[in-house]
Each structure stands twice: as structure tokens, then as C-alpha cells.
Design a protein around this motif. Structure first.
Motif, PDB file in Angstrom:
ATOM      1  N   TYR A 100       0.839  -1.205   0.000  1.00 37.62           N
ATOM      2  CA  TYR A 100       0.000   0.000   0.000  1.00 37.62           C
ATOM      3  C   TYR A 100       0.876   1.259   0.000  1.00 37.62           C
ATOM      4  CZ  TYR A 100      -3.752  -3.211   1.453  1.00 37.62           C
ATOM      5  OH  TYR A 100      -4.660  -4.233   1.528  1.00 37.62           O
ATOM      6  N   MET A 101       1.896   1.277   0.847  1.00 35.40           N
ATOM      7  CA  MET A 101       2.772   2.438   0.943  1.00 35.40           C
ATOM      8  C   MET A 101       3.597   2.615  -0.331  1.00 35.40           C
ATOM      9  SD  MET A 101       3.954   1.892   4.928  1.00 35.40           S
ATOM     10  CE  MET A 101       4.885   3.407   5.086  1.00 35.40           C
ATOM     11  N   MET A 103       2.696   1.643  -3.454  1.00 37.87           N
ATOM     12  CA  MET A 103       1.848   2.130  -4.535  1.00 37.87           C
ATOM     13  C   MET A 103       1.583   3.624  -4.406  1.00 37.87           C
ATOM     14  SD  MET A 103       0.113   2.121  -7.252  1.00 37.87           S
ATOM     15  CE  MET A 103       0.669   0.482  -7.699  1.00 37.87           C
ATOM     16  N   SER A 104       1.387   4.101  -3.177  1.00 42.31           N
ATOM     17  CA  SER A 104       1.154   5.536  -2.987  1.00 42.31           C
ATOM     18  C   SER A 104       2.361   6.344  -3.465  1.00 42.31           C
ATOM     19  CB  SER A 104       0.851   5.836  -1.520  1.00 42.31           C
ATOM     20  OG  SER A 104       1.971   5.596  -0.696  1.00 42.31           O
ATOM     21  N   ARG A 105       3.546   5.824  -3.274  1.00 38.07           N
ATOM     22  CA  ARG A 105       4.755   6.519  -3.736  1.00 38.07           C
ATOM     23  C   ARG A 105       4.921   6.417  -5.244  1.00 38.07           C
ATOM     24  NH1 ARG A 105       4.870   5.667   1.336  1.00 38.07           N
ATOM     25  NH2 ARG A 105       6.137   6.951   2.752  1.00 38.07           N
ATOM     26  N   PHE A 106       4.484   5.306  -5.828  1.00 39.42           N
ATOM     27  CA  PHE A 106       4.482   5.207  -7.286  1.00 39.42           C
ATOM     28  C   PHE A 106       3.575   6.295  -7.886  1.00 39.42           C
ATOM     29  CE2 PHE A 106       5.623   0.410  -7.856  1.00 39.42           C
ATOM     30  CZ  PHE A 106       6.933   0.702  -7.523  1.00 39.42           C
ATOM     31  N   VAL A 107       2.403   6.451  -7.283  1.00 41.24           N
ATOM     32  CA  VAL A 107       1.452   7.460  -7.771  1.00 41.24           C
ATOM     33  C   VAL A 107       2.076   8.851  -7.644  1.00 41.24           C
ATOM     34  CG1 VAL A 107      -0.791   8.553  -7.350  1.00 41.24           C
ATOM     35  CG2 VAL A 107      -0.587   6.058  -7.273  1.00 41.24           C
ATOM     36  N   TYR A 108       2.683   9.120  -6.514  1.00 42.18           N
ATOM     37  CA  TYR A 108       3.288  10.442  -6.281  1.00 42.18           C
ATOM     38  C   TYR A 108       4.467  10.699  -7.224  1.00 42.18           C
ATOM     39  CZ  TYR A 108       5.085  14.436  -3.643  1.00 42.18           C
ATOM     40  OH  TYR A 108       5.505  15.686  -3.271  1.00 42.18           O
ATOM     41  N   PHE A 109       5.200   9.646  -7.530  1.00 39.06           N
ATOM     42  CA  PHE A 109       6.428   9.765  -8.311  1.00 39.06           C
ATOM     43  C   PHE A 109       6.170   9.837  -9.813  1.00 39.06           C
ATOM     44  CE2 PHE A 109      10.481   7.761  -9.949  1.00 39.06           C
ATOM     45  CZ  PHE A 109      11.338   8.794  -9.564  1.00 39.06           C
ATOM     46  N   LEU A 124      -4.203   7.777  -0.273  1.00 37.06           N
ATOM     47  CA  LEU A 124      -4.246   6.353  -0.633  1.00 37.06           C
ATOM     48  C   LEU A 124      -3.484   5.536   0.402  1.00 37.06           C
ATOM     49  CD1 LEU A 124      -3.647   4.929  -4.198  1.00 37.06           C
ATOM     50  CD2 LEU A 124      -2.582   3.879  -2.213  1.00 37.06           C
ATOM     51  N   SER A 125      -2.287   5.982   0.733  1.00 31.26           N
ATOM     52  CA  SER A 125      -1.468   5.272   1.720  1.00 31.26           C
ATOM     53  C   SER A 125      -2.155   5.237   3.074  1.00 31.26           C
ATOM     54  CB  SER A 125      -0.106   5.956   1.835  1.00 31.26           C
ATOM     55  OG  SER A 125       0.697   5.322   2.809  1.00 31.26           O
ATOM     56  N   LEU A 126      -2.655   6.383   3.522  1.00 29.75           N
ATOM     57  CA  LEU A 126      -3.285   6.477   4.838  1.00 29.75           C
ATOM     58  C   LEU A 126      -4.510   5.580   4.943  1.00 29.75           C
ATOM     59  CD1 LEU A 126      -3.550   7.810   7.627  1.00 29.75           C
ATOM     60  CD2 LEU A 126      -4.868   9.636   6.517  1.00 29.75           C
ATOM     61  N   CYS A 127      -5.386   5.634   3.947  1.00 29.40           N
ATOM     62  CA  CYS A 127      -6.636   4.865   3.997  1.00 29.40           C
ATOM     63  C   CYS A 127      -6.377   3.366   4.053  1.00 29.40           C
ATOM     64  CB  CYS A 127      -7.506   5.206   2.783  1.00 29.40           C
ATOM     65  SG  CYS A 127      -8.217   6.863   2.814  1.00 29.40           S
ATOM     66  N   PHE A 128      -5.523   2.868   3.165  1.00 27.39           N
ATOM     67  CA  PHE A 128      -5.309   1.431   3.111  1.00 27.39           C
ATOM     68  C   PHE A 128      -4.500   0.915   4.295  1.00 27.39           C
ATOM     69  CE2 PHE A 128      -6.818   1.751  -1.239  1.00 27.39           C
ATOM     70  CZ  PHE A 128      -7.512   0.557  -1.385  1.00 27.39           C
ATOM     71  N   VAL A 129      -3.587   1.719   4.812  1.00 24.93           N
ATOM     72  CA  VAL A 129      -2.863   1.284   6.010  1.00 24.93           C
ATOM     73  C   VAL A 129      -3.799   1.203   7.204  1.00 24.93           C
ATOM     74  CG1 VAL A 129      -1.086   1.951   7.674  1.00 24.93           C
ATOM     75  CG2 VAL A 129      -0.594   2.068   5.229  1.00 24.93           C
ATOM     76  N   LEU A 130      -4.736   2.149   7.328  1.00 23.62           N
ATOM     77  CA  LEU A 130      -5.723   2.091   8.416  1.00 23.62           C
ATOM     78  C   LEU A 130      -6.614   0.851   8.282  1.00 23.62           C
ATOM     79  CD1 LEU A 130      -6.802   5.841   8.770  1.00 23.62           C
ATOM     80  CD2 LEU A 130      -5.395   4.497  10.344  1.00 23.62           C
ATOM     81  N   TYR A 201       4.745  -5.214 -12.003  1.00 20.14           N
ATOM     82  CA  TYR A 201       4.462  -6.645 -12.157  1.00 20.14           C
ATOM     83  C   TYR A 201       4.849  -7.407 -10.886  1.00 20.14           C
ATOM     84  CZ  TYR A 201       3.720  -5.703 -17.121  1.00 20.14           C
ATOM     85  OH  TYR A 201       3.239  -5.214 -18.316  1.00 20.14           O
ATOM     86  N   ALA A 202       5.896  -6.957 -10.217  1.00 22.92           N
ATOM     87  CA  ALA A 202       6.264  -7.567  -8.936  1.00 22.92           C
ATOM     88  C   ALA A 202       5.149  -7.352  -7.911  1.00 22.92           C
ATOM     89  CB  ALA A 202       7.575  -6.977  -8.429  1.00 22.92           C
ATOM     90  N   MET A 203       4.501  -6.191  -7.974  1.00 21.78           N
ATOM     91  CA  MET A 203       3.388  -5.923  -7.063  1.00 21.78           C
ATOM     92  C   MET A 203       2.213  -6.850  -7.360  1.00 21.78           C
ATOM     93  SD  MET A 203       1.521  -2.324  -6.119  1.00 21.78           S
ATOM     94  CE  MET A 203       3.010  -1.764  -5.289  1.00 21.78           C
ATOM     95  N   TYR A 204       1.893  -7.020  -8.633  1.00 24.23           N
ATOM     96  CA  TYR A 204       0.831  -7.968  -9.007  1.00 24.23           C
ATOM     97  C   TYR A 204       1.153  -9.358  -8.462  1.00 24.23           C
ATOM     98  CZ  TYR A 204      -1.457  -4.843 -12.430  1.00 24.23           C
ATOM     99  OH  TYR A 204      -2.149  -3.822 -13.047  1.00 24.23           O
ATOM    100  N   ALA A 205       2.404  -9.788  -8.645  1.00 27.73           N
ATOM    101  CA  ALA A 205       2.813 -11.120  -8.194  1.00 27.73           C
ATOM    102  C   ALA A 205       2.707 -11.232  -6.673  1.00 27.73           C
ATOM    103  CB  ALA A 205       4.245 -11.415  -8.648  1.00 27.73           C
ATOM    104  N   SER A 206       3.111 -10.181  -5.956  1.00 28.56           N
ATOM    105  CA  SER A 206       3.035 -10.193  -4.491  1.00 28.56           C
ATOM    106  C   SER A 206       1.591 -10.316  -4.020  1.00 28.56           C
ATOM    107  CB  SER A 206       3.660  -8.917  -3.913  1.00 28.56           C
ATOM    108  OG  SER A 206       5.028  -8.850  -4.208  1.00 28.56           O
ATOM    109  N   LEU A 207       0.695  -9.560  -4.653  1.00 30.11           N
ATOM    110  CA  LEU A 207      -0.725  -9.620  -4.281  1.00 30.11           C
ATOM    111  C   LEU A 207      -1.304 -11.007  -4.556  1.00 30.11           C
ATOM    112  CD1 LEU A 207      -1.793  -6.134  -5.666  1.00 30.11           C
ATOM    113  CD2 LEU A 207      -1.735  -6.805  -3.259  1.00 30.11           C
TER     114      LEU A 207
END
Length: 295
Positions: A100-101, A103-109, A124-130, A201-207
Motif C-alpha cells: 500500500y505504501m 503504490m502511494s509513492r508510485f502514484v506520487y512519483f 491512498l497510503s493512509l486509507c489502506f494502512v488504516l 508486475y512484482a506488485m501484481y505477483a506479491s498480491l
């Protein structure tokens, strides 16, 4: 030669419902330990503060397997058995929080407007971490009750609470996947570098690996205390330990520090007060600086 004592699987003092393998516990302790060391080295090298979440996941997995090894040697020790079980049951939530954290940085970057599906990167980061914390608390409460020393009724109640927690975790993952797909689609519409594809793609695989593990746990516990999955050790290593090790190993290979480079790779922060004692917002880069984006 280490002697493993195999007790009656129905013995309430026994931590295992099968004859556990000490070499397997040691092997996975070493594997998780190695990936933990590599993650620590990479975190220092790349200097990314949010990586502590991934490191925490690796430490909990390592600790859980080390305690499992001790529980194999002391099958009636409630301390080793319960502690090992809790760490292993809860460690994947740290991996979730890391994704979650990240992906939020990917969006920001990467995204010029720094939001996806109308949600800002920080929110995004705050909501999903909560949401992840909510799932964590439910799983911790249920997992602590799944103890051989408790009555069958108390264990079943703990199983139901834990299943509710991982069910929530999977529900949140499905919502998160929708945002990841939206990010993917948005990135394809931008002209620029494709270096984002490998970690995505690594994120997809992790999920997917976390989902496999959740489905395994749901099927395991849905059959009650005694079932083909709980009475054999192989499913644990194939569907719990191996997917989580692979998820951590993926981020050793596709480390986010390799791509999140520069001032826009982290969120801006509030760091100091004015002379009048009022907080001032201090961005990491001048307001005129464009995001990483493809401009």
C-alpha cells in the motif's frame, strides 16, 4: 542428531497435529533470515524510510520460523507454539502494508497530478494502512485464541474471528487491485520511460502470493480444528511459508529503491516551526519543480 518427539495429534498439550519436520523449519528460518539481511542492507543503501515495513514483515516471518523450530524440539511448550503461530499468521499483513505504501509513492512519483481514481497519493497510503490495521487487530485477536490449551469452543471462536480478519484483508486487497489496475492503465497512456513496469508486475505477483496464502488459510480453518490441511505439514510450507518467502524475495530482486530516485520519490514533510512558533510546510523540492512525470 536432533531427536523430534512425535506426540498424539489429539493431545491438548501438543503444538502440532502431525509429526513436524525440524530440517524444514530450519531451512525456512535460514531462507527468511537471509532475505531479512538483504532487505536491511538494501534499506541502508537506498535510504528509503518506508522500507521498515517490509523489513518488519521479514523479521516477523524469520522470528516465527525460528520459534517454530524450537517448538518442534519442545512440542508441549505453549510459549514457543503460540508465539510462533501468531508471528506467522500476522506477518503477511506487514507485506500488505508495504505494498500500500509503495503504490502511494508510485502514484506520487510517476503521475503528474499525483492521484489515481480521484485519490491523492498520501490519502491512498493512509486509507489502506488504516484498513490494514483493522484487519491486523481482528487477526491478532483470533489468532491468540487458537491455542491447544484453550477449549475447543474457544479455539473455534478464535478461528471464526481470524477468518473474518483475513476475509477483510482479502476484500481490501481486491479494492486495492482495482487502484493498481487504474494506475497501470494511466501509466500506459503516458509517454515516457517503462522502468515502472518491472516493479508493478512484482506488485501484481506479491498480491497474488498473498491471496494464495489467504485462500489456503480460509480453506484450512473452514474445516475446523481437525482437517486434512491441519493434520499434515506439507500444506503449511507449500501454501504459507513458500508464498511469503517468494513475496519478500521478489522485492529483493525488484527493489523499489532502484526506481524511486530523487526528491519526488518521497512525500514532502512538515519539519520545522516559524520564529513565531507556527508550523511551516516545507516541501522537499521547490513548488515550481515538476514531478518525475513525463514532461
Amino acid at each position: 542428531m536432533v531427536q523430534v518427539v512425535c506426540l498424539d495429534p489429539h493431545d491438548p498439550n501438543n503444538n502440532f497435529m502431525y509429526c513436524p519436520s525440524f530440517p524444514a523449519a530450519i531451512l525456512f528460518s535460514v531462507l527468511f533470515g537471509l532475505t531479512t539481511i538483504v532487505h536491511l542492507i538494501q534499506a541502508i543503501h537506498y535510504g528509503k524510510r518506508f522500507l521498515w515495513v517490509c523489513i518488519m514483515a521479514a523479521i516477523w516471518e524469520t522470528g516465527g520460523l525460528v520459534l517454530r523450530s524450537l517448538a518442534v524440539l519442545h512440542p508441549t511448550s505453549e510459549t514457543f507454539g503460540t508465539s510462533s503461530q501468531l508471528l506467522i499468521l500476522l506477518a503477511p499483513i506487514w507485506i500488505n502494508a508495504f505494498l500500500y505504501m509503495l503504490m502511494s509513492r508510485f502514484v506520487y512519483f510517476f503521475i503528474p497530478e499525483r492521484r489515481v481514481a480521484g485519490i491523492s497519493a498520501q490519502r491512498l497510503s493512509l486509507c489502506f494502512v488504516l484498513l490494514d490495521i483493522t484487519s491486523f487487530l481482528m487477526q491478532a485477536a483470533g489468532g491468540s485464541m487458537i491455542n491447544p490449551s484453550n477449549s475447543a469452543e474457544a479455539q473455534m471462536r478464535g478461528i471464526h474471528i481470524y477468518m473474518g480478519g483475513i476475509g477483510l484483508q482479502q476484500f481490501f486487497i481486491l479494492g486495492f487491485v482495482g487502484l493498481v489496475v487504474r494506475f497501470h492503465y494511466k501509466m500506459l497512456s503516458l509517454d515516457g520511460s517503462e522502468e515502472w513496469k518491472r516493479p508493478l508486475y512484482a506488485m501484481y505477483a506479491s498480491l497474488l502470493l498473498i491471496t494464495i496464502r489467504i485462500v489456503y488459510r480460509l480453506i484450512e480453518f473452514s474445516s475446523g480444528i481437525y482437517s486434512p490441511l491441519t493434520m499434515h505439514e506439507a500444506p503449511f510450507y507449500c501454501l504459507e511459508a513458500t508464498p511469503m518467502f517468494c513475496a519478500l524475495l521478489l522485492w529483493n530482486v525488484c527493489h523499489p529503491g532502484q526506481i524511486l530516485v530523487g526528491p519526488d520519490s518521497e512525500f514532502p514533510k512538515k519539519v520545522k516551526k516559524s520564529k513565531r512558533g507556527e508550523k511551516e510546510f516545507v516541501p522537499l523540492v521547490p513548488a515550481s519543480s515538476p514531478p518525475y512525470a513525463f514532461k
